[in-house]
Design an enzyme around this catalytic site. Structure first.
Site, PDB file in Angstrom:
ATOM      1  N   ARG A 223       0.820  -1.220   0.000  1.00 39.09           N
ATOM      2  CA  ARG A 223       0.000   0.000   0.000  1.00 39.09           C
ATOM      3  C   ARG A 223       0.856   1.273   0.000  1.00 39.09           C
ATOM      4  O   ARG A 223       1.809   1.391   0.750  1.00 39.09           O
ATOM      5  CB  ARG A 223      -0.896  -0.002   1.247  1.00 39.09           C
ATOM      6  CG  ARG A 223      -1.703   1.264   1.412  1.00 39.09           C
ATOM      7  CD  ARG A 223      -2.860   1.070   2.340  1.00 39.09           C
ATOM      8  NE  ARG A 223      -2.496   1.109   3.746  1.00 39.09           N
ATOM      9  CZ  ARG A 223      -3.385   1.085   4.718  1.00 39.09           C
ATOM     10  NH1 ARG A 223      -4.678   0.972   4.445  1.00 39.09           N
ATOM     11  NH2 ARG A 223      -3.003   1.127   5.973  1.00 39.09           N
TER      12      ARG A 223
ATOM     13  N   ARG B  92      -0.258  -4.074  14.834  1.00 33.66           N
ATOM     14  CA  ARG B  92      -1.641  -3.612  14.618  1.00 33.66           C
ATOM     15  C   ARG B  92      -2.593  -4.798  14.497  1.00 33.66           C
ATOM     16  O   ARG B  92      -3.730  -4.757  14.966  1.00 33.66           O
ATOM     17  CB  ARG B  92      -1.715  -2.741  13.356  1.00 33.66           C
ATOM     18  CG  ARG B  92      -1.105  -1.370  13.577  1.00 33.66           C
ATOM     19  CD  ARG B  92      -0.826  -0.659  12.280  1.00 33.66           C
ATOM     20  NE  ARG B  92      -2.023  -0.241  11.581  1.00 33.66           N
ATOM     21  CZ  ARG B  92      -2.066  -0.016  10.261  1.00 33.66           C
ATOM     22  NH1 ARG B  92      -0.998  -0.192   9.505  1.00 33.66           N
ATOM     23  NH2 ARG B  92      -3.161   0.383   9.708  1.00 33.66           N
TER      24      ARG B  92
HETATM   25  P1  AMP Z   1      -6.426   3.373  10.816  1.00 32.99           P
HETATM   26  O1  AMP Z   1      -6.101   4.338   9.713  1.00 32.99           O
HETATM   27  O2  AMP Z   1      -7.902   3.249  11.077  1.00 32.99           O
HETATM   28  O3  AMP Z   1      -5.734   2.037  10.647  1.00 32.99           O
HETATM   29  O4  AMP Z   1      -5.831   4.021  12.162  1.00 32.99           O
HETATM   30  C1  AMP Z   1      -4.458   4.308  12.300  1.00 32.99           C
HETATM   31  C2  AMP Z   1      -4.097   4.403  13.782  1.00 32.99           C
HETATM   32  O5  AMP Z   1      -4.865   5.456  14.408  1.00 32.99           O
HETATM   33  C3  AMP Z   1      -4.403   3.149  14.592  1.00 32.99           C
HETATM   34  O6  AMP Z   1      -3.375   2.176  14.519  1.00 32.99           O
HETATM   35  C4  AMP Z   1      -4.529   3.762  15.999  1.00 32.99           C
HETATM   36  O7  AMP Z   1      -3.252   4.082  16.534  1.00 32.99           O
HETATM   37  C5  AMP Z   1      -5.240   5.076  15.723  1.00 32.99           C
HETATM   38  N1  AMP Z   1      -6.718   4.926  15.772  1.00 32.99           N
HETATM   39  C6  AMP Z   1      -7.605   5.106  14.752  1.00 32.99           C
HETATM   40  N2  AMP Z   1      -8.865   4.902  15.162  1.00 32.99           N
HETATM   41  C7  AMP Z   1      -8.787   4.582  16.469  1.00 32.99           C
HETATM   42  C8  AMP Z   1      -9.741   4.227  17.463  1.00 32.99           C
HETATM   43  N3  AMP Z   1     -11.055   4.141  17.192  1.00 32.99           N
HETATM   44  N4  AMP Z   1      -9.280   3.960  18.720  1.00 32.99           N
HETATM   45  C9  AMP Z   1      -7.984   4.048  19.032  1.00 32.99           C
HETATM   46  N5  AMP Z   1      -7.018   4.345  18.139  1.00 32.99           N
HETATM   47  C10 AMP Z   1      -7.406   4.617  16.864  1.00 32.99           C
END
Ligand code: AMP
Length: 226
Positions: free
Chosen positions: A135, A178
């Site tokens: 990606r 993750r």
């Molecule tokens: P994503 O783009 O949704 O994969 O989010 C990237 C990062 O943002 C995640 O690995 C978390 O560190 C943080 N993050 C996003 N959404 C949340 C959430 N609902 N709760 C906690 N951390 C979040």
């Protein structure tokens, strides 16, 4: 673009990092006029703009850990005050824990809103690692592409000519972390929404178009484009 029957929906898209939630949610938002609320994008903006929230969230994000619930709930609660949410919304990346889901129920209750559906995009871990390692994301407009399309880091974004970068948290060690976090925290959400009988499970293995068609079918939506 011609919009046929417009239907207001309040949705959550669930799925491990890299299943294509963001792409599918953004397409649903564009096609049906619903607000696409991506907490990951909102946090990345906050980090880039060095806001107070961004400074607190940055260390968690770089390690692939979840940002504390109270920060996330405040962020989403504020976002719901935006008028665009009245036409319907798709939550992408929130909730990620059962505690966040319970708080979301409280927030929606205060606003006299109900959730209509929760779509879980299901993809195997091997496939996720493969997709995330390919990606690339545009630093300017957030457009997502894959190295399988003969693009590499530093190339021009096909959409806006910005620079294509690999997300810091798409490095292999952080991806593994993750996925572990996802397994531990987010799996229980699936049960939470199953018990509320609003969960739709969609097979995420296939092209973006195929998965999109399956999502529309599972939600009983008519495609707005041929
Ligand atoms: P994503 O783009 O949704 O994969 O989010 C990237 C990062 O943002 C995640 O690995 C978390 O560190 C943080 N993050 C996003 N959404 C949340 C959430 N609902 N709760 C906690 N951390 C979040």
């Amino acid at each position: 673009m011609k919009r046929t029957m417009i239907m207001k929906k309040r949705l959550i898209i669930l799925g491990a990092p890299g299943v294509g939630k963001g792409t599918q949610a953004s397409r649903l938002g564009a096609d049906y006029g619903w607000a696409h609320i991506s907490t990951g994008d909102m946090l990345r903006d906050a980090v880039r703009e060095e806001t107070q929230l961004g400074c607190r969230a940055k260390t968690y994000m770089e390690k692939g850990e979840l940002v504390p619930d109270e920060l996330m709930i405040g962020l989403v609660g504020d976002r719901f005050k935006n008028r665009d949410c009245q036409k319907g919304f798709i939550l992408d990346g929130f909730p990620r824990t059962v505690h966040q889901a319970e708080k979301l129920d409280d927030l929606l209750g205060e606003l006299n809103m109900d959730l209509d559906d929760v779509v879980n995009i299901d993809v195997s871990s091997d496939e996720i690692v493969r997709r995330l390692s390919q990606r690339l994301v545009c630093a300017e407009c957030g457009h997502v592409v894959t190295t399988a399309d003969h693009l590499q880091e530093g190339n021009e974004c096909p959409s806006c000519k910005g620079r294509l970068n690999r997300r810091k948290d798409d490095e292999p060690d952080t991806v593994r972390r993750r996925l572990e976090v996802y397994e531990k925290e987010t799996r229980s959400l699936i049960r939470y929404y199953q018990e509320k009988s609003i969960l739709r499970v969609v097979d995420g293995f296939g092209s973006m178009d195929e998965v999109y068609a399956t999502i529309l079918f599972s939600l009983g939506l008519t495609p707005v484009r041929p």
